[in-house]
Design an enzyme around this catalytic site. Structure first.
Site, PDB file in Angstrom:
ATOM      1  N   HIS A   1       3.849   7.266   3.764  1.00  0.00           N
ATOM      2  CA  HIS A   1       4.785   6.137   3.698  1.00  0.00           C
ATOM      3  C   HIS A   1       4.421   5.205   2.551  1.00  0.00           C
ATOM      4  O   HIS A   1       3.338   5.286   1.992  1.00  0.00           O
ATOM      5  CB  HIS A   1       4.803   5.357   5.026  1.00  0.00           C
ATOM      6  CG  HIS A   1       3.514   4.673   5.385  1.00  0.00           C
ATOM      7  ND1 HIS A   1       2.501   5.307   6.063  1.00  0.00           N
ATOM      8  CD2 HIS A   1       3.067   3.415   5.163  1.00  0.00           C
ATOM      9  CE1 HIS A   1       1.499   4.463   6.252  1.00  0.00           C
ATOM     10  NE2 HIS A   1       1.803   3.304   5.707  1.00  0.00           N
TER      11      HIS A   1
ATOM     12  N   HIS B   1       0.831  -1.208   0.000  1.00  0.00           N
ATOM     13  CA  HIS B   1       0.000   0.000   0.000  1.00  0.00           C
ATOM     14  C   HIS B   1       0.861   1.251   0.000  1.00  0.00           C
ATOM     15  O   HIS B   1       2.069   1.201   0.246  1.00  0.00           O
ATOM     16  CB  HIS B   1      -0.983   0.031   1.181  1.00  0.00           C
ATOM     17  CG  HIS B   1      -0.351   0.058   2.547  1.00  0.00           C
ATOM     18  ND1 HIS B   1      -0.078  -1.066   3.271  1.00  0.00           N
ATOM     19  CD2 HIS B   1       0.045   1.098   3.333  1.00  0.00           C
ATOM     20  CE1 HIS B   1       0.443  -0.731   4.441  1.00  0.00           C
ATOM     21  NE2 HIS B   1       0.540   0.580   4.495  1.00  0.00           N
TER      22      HIS B   1
ATOM     23  N   GLU C   1       7.390   0.694   5.148  1.00  0.00           N
ATOM     24  CA  GLU C   1       6.743  -0.336   5.973  1.00  0.00           C
ATOM     25  C   GLU C   1       6.890  -1.684   5.273  1.00  0.00           C
ATOM     26  O   GLU C   1       6.890  -1.747   4.038  1.00  0.00           O
ATOM     27  CB  GLU C   1       5.259   0.038   6.114  1.00  0.00           C
ATOM     28  CG  GLU C   1       4.408  -0.916   6.926  1.00  0.00           C
ATOM     29  CD  GLU C   1       2.932  -0.456   6.990  1.00  0.00           C
ATOM     30  OE1 GLU C   1       2.622   0.678   6.538  1.00  0.00           O
ATOM     31  OE2 GLU C   1       2.106  -1.250   7.471  1.00  0.00           O
TER      32      GLU C   1
ATOM     33  N   GLN D   1      -3.864   3.385   1.561  1.00  0.00           N
ATOM     34  CA  GLN D   1      -4.242   3.403   2.980  1.00  0.00           C
ATOM     35  C   GLN D   1      -4.413   4.860   3.385  1.00  0.00           C
ATOM     36  O   GLN D   1      -3.435   5.597   3.493  1.00  0.00           O
ATOM     37  CB  GLN D   1      -3.133   2.747   3.821  1.00  0.00           C
ATOM     38  CG  GLN D   1      -3.428   2.716   5.311  1.00  0.00           C
ATOM     39  CD  GLN D   1      -2.260   2.155   6.124  1.00  0.00           C
ATOM     40  OE1 GLN D   1      -1.116   2.481   5.844  1.00  0.00           O
ATOM     41  NE2 GLN D   1      -2.548   1.336   7.099  1.00  0.00           N
TER      42      GLN D   1
ATOM     43  N   GLU E   1      -8.411   4.431   9.740  1.00  0.00           N
ATOM     44  CA  GLU E   1      -7.921   4.238   8.379  1.00  0.00           C
ATOM     45  C   GLU E   1      -8.950   3.583   7.479  1.00  0.00           C
ATOM     46  O   GLU E   1      -9.849   2.869   7.933  1.00  0.00           O
ATOM     47  CB  GLU E   1      -6.656   3.376   8.404  1.00  0.00           C
ATOM     48  CG  GLU E   1      -6.880   1.998   9.006  1.00  0.00           C
ATOM     49  CD  GLU E   1      -5.661   1.104   8.791  1.00  0.00           C
ATOM     50  OE1 GLU E   1      -4.716   1.240   9.556  1.00  0.00           O
ATOM     51  OE2 GLU E   1      -5.679   0.294   7.856  1.00  0.00           O
TER      52      GLU E   1
HETATM   53  N1  CMX Z   1       8.406  10.322   5.911  1.00  0.00           N
HETATM   54  C1  CMX Z   1       9.654  10.851   5.770  1.00  0.00           C
HETATM   55  N2  CMX Z   1      10.338  11.433   6.770  1.00  0.00           N
HETATM   56  C2  CMX Z   1       9.747  11.473   7.975  1.00  0.00           C
HETATM   57  C3  CMX Z   1       8.467  10.924   8.217  1.00  0.00           C
HETATM   58  C4  CMX Z   1       7.797  10.348   7.122  1.00  0.00           C
HETATM   59  N3  CMX Z   1       6.553   9.818   7.257  1.00  0.00           N
HETATM   60  N4  CMX Z   1       8.149  11.103   9.507  1.00  0.00           N
HETATM   61  C5  CMX Z   1       9.188  11.745  10.070  1.00  0.00           C
HETATM   62  N5  CMX Z   1      10.155  11.971   9.150  1.00  0.00           N
HETATM   63  C6  CMX Z   1      11.419  12.678   9.354  1.00  0.00           C
HETATM   64  C7  CMX Z   1      11.158  14.074   9.879  1.00  0.00           C
HETATM   65  O1  CMX Z   1      10.946  14.970   8.818  1.00  0.00           O
HETATM   66  C8  CMX Z   1      12.387  14.370  10.675  1.00  0.00           C
HETATM   67  O2  CMX Z   1      13.391  14.818   9.829  1.00  0.00           O
HETATM   68  P1  CMX Z   1      14.288  16.108  10.204  1.00  0.00           P
HETATM   69  O3  CMX Z   1      14.994  15.721  11.473  1.00  0.00           O
HETATM   70  O4  CMX Z   1      15.208  16.256   9.038  1.00  0.00           O
HETATM   71  O5  CMX Z   1      13.315  17.224  10.393  1.00  0.00           O
HETATM   72  C9  CMX Z   1      12.787  13.010  11.238  1.00  0.00           C
HETATM   73  O6  CMX Z   1      12.154  12.034  10.375  1.00  0.00           O
HETATM   74  C10 CMX Z   1      12.283  12.816  12.663  1.00  0.00           C
HETATM   75  O7  CMX Z   1      10.893  13.127  12.629  1.00  0.00           O
HETATM   76  P2  CMX Z   1      10.018  13.563  13.867  1.00  0.00           P
HETATM   77  O8  CMX Z   1       8.946  14.469  13.355  1.00  0.00           O
HETATM   78  O9  CMX Z   1      10.861  14.014  15.019  1.00  0.00           O
HETATM   79  O10 CMX Z   1       9.270  12.227  14.212  1.00  0.00           O
HETATM   80  P3  CMX Z   1       9.713  11.017  15.135  1.00  0.00           P
HETATM   81  O11 CMX Z   1      11.183  10.788  15.093  1.00  0.00           O
HETATM   82  O12 CMX Z   1       9.035  11.172  16.431  1.00  0.00           O
HETATM   83  O13 CMX Z   1       8.976   9.847  14.327  1.00  0.00           O
HETATM   84  C11 CMX Z   1       9.128   7.931  12.977  1.00  0.00           C
HETATM   85  C12 CMX Z   1       9.399   9.430  13.058  1.00  0.00           C
HETATM   86  C13 CMX Z   1       9.449   7.472  11.574  1.00  0.00           C
HETATM   87  C14 CMX Z   1      10.017   7.202  14.000  1.00  0.00           C
HETATM   88  C15 CMX Z   1       7.612   7.704  13.323  1.00  0.00           C
HETATM   89  O14 CMX Z   1       6.836   8.394  12.379  1.00  0.00           O
HETATM   90  C16 CMX Z   1       7.204   6.250  13.332  1.00  0.00           C
HETATM   91  O15 CMX Z   1       7.421   5.525  14.301  1.00  0.00           O
HETATM   92  N6  CMX Z   1       6.567   5.774  12.240  1.00  0.00           N
HETATM   93  C17 CMX Z   1       6.100   4.395  12.147  1.00  0.00           C
HETATM   94  C18 CMX Z   1       4.671   4.239  12.616  1.00  0.00           C
HETATM   95  C19 CMX Z   1       3.694   4.984  11.765  1.00  0.00           C
HETATM   96  O16 CMX Z   1       4.023   5.787  10.911  1.00  0.00           O
HETATM   97  N7  CMX Z   1       2.373   4.683  12.021  1.00  0.00           N
HETATM   98  C20 CMX Z   1       1.268   5.275  11.260  1.00  0.00           C
HETATM   99  C21 CMX Z   1       0.891   4.425  10.072  1.00  0.00           C
HETATM  100  C22 CMX Z   1       0.259   3.103  10.482  1.00  0.00           C
HETATM  101  C23 CMX Z   1       0.120   2.098   9.345  1.00  0.00           C
HETATM  102  O17 CMX Z   1       0.699   2.258   8.282  1.00  0.00           O
HETATM  103  O18 CMX Z   1      -0.611   1.109   9.555  1.00  0.00           O
HETATM  104 CO    CO Z   2       0.743   1.544   6.318  1.00  0.00          CO
END
Ligand code: CMX
Ligand code: CO
Length: 147
Positions: A84, A7, A134, A60, A43
């Protein structure tokens, strides 16, 4: 082995409005919807195509359920858009370990539960050229009841 796009995750502020956009513009219908409290999202999965290997590809659509969720924080910073991508695999555990051994950060020690009873994990976007990635292993067919 990663065998398909499972997705593309799209963050939105208003799920119902976004679902209606995809229905009215492209004719895509909601295949499945759920709330995942662990991930902090409400979602809708829109099935785009079957892949012939028992899997499928979806959009998604994700609306945050709470302000401290990852999607809420992302929306605040970036606005609505692609959040993502997700690759499908028959073996999320094995593929995650293999990718971890290449030095890419895998966010979870063990895969967690995703859409439709799937098992999911994430790779850190900073190790993937800015793309939150993912990995998904779908639930066995029949393991999840559609509604
Ligand atoms: N795509 C690209 N870059 C991303 C991002 C994304 N979706 N989310 C965060 N970033 C980048 C930010 O821009 C930031 O970069 P800079 O430092 O250069 O500004 C850096 O990563 C850190 O971002 P943050 O805002 O401080 O966010 P966190 O570190 O707290 O979280 C992450 C980032 C990836 C660890 C967190 O989003 C995560 O755990 N994701 C996985 C879970 C998820 O997304 N769940 C929702 C979807 C559920 C599903 O698909 O079922
Ligand atoms: Co997803």
């Amino acid at each position: 082995m990663l065998t398909r796009i499972d997705h593309i995750g799209i963050a939105c502020r208003d799920l119902d409005k976004t679902v209606e956009f995809y229905r009215a513009t492209y004719g895509f219908e909601v295949f499945h919807s759920e709330v995942n409290e662990e991930q902090g999202v409400r979602e809708a999965m829109l099935k785009i195509n079957d892949t012939g290997d028992g899997g499928a590809s979806y959009l998604q659509l994700l609306e945050p359920t709470r302000p401290d969720s990852t999607v809420a924080k992302w929306l605040e910073k970036n606005g609505e858009g692609v959040h993502h991508i997700a690759f499908g695999t028959a073996d999320v555990d094995g593929d995650a370990e293999a990718i971890r051994s290449k030095g890419v950060r895998v966010l979870y020690e063990q895969p967690r539960i995703g859409s439709m009873g799937s098992r999911i994990t994430f790779l850190h976007p900073k190790d993937c050229g800015g793309v939150l990635t993912e990995l998904v292993t779908s639930a066995e067919p029949g393991a999840h009841e559609e509604h």
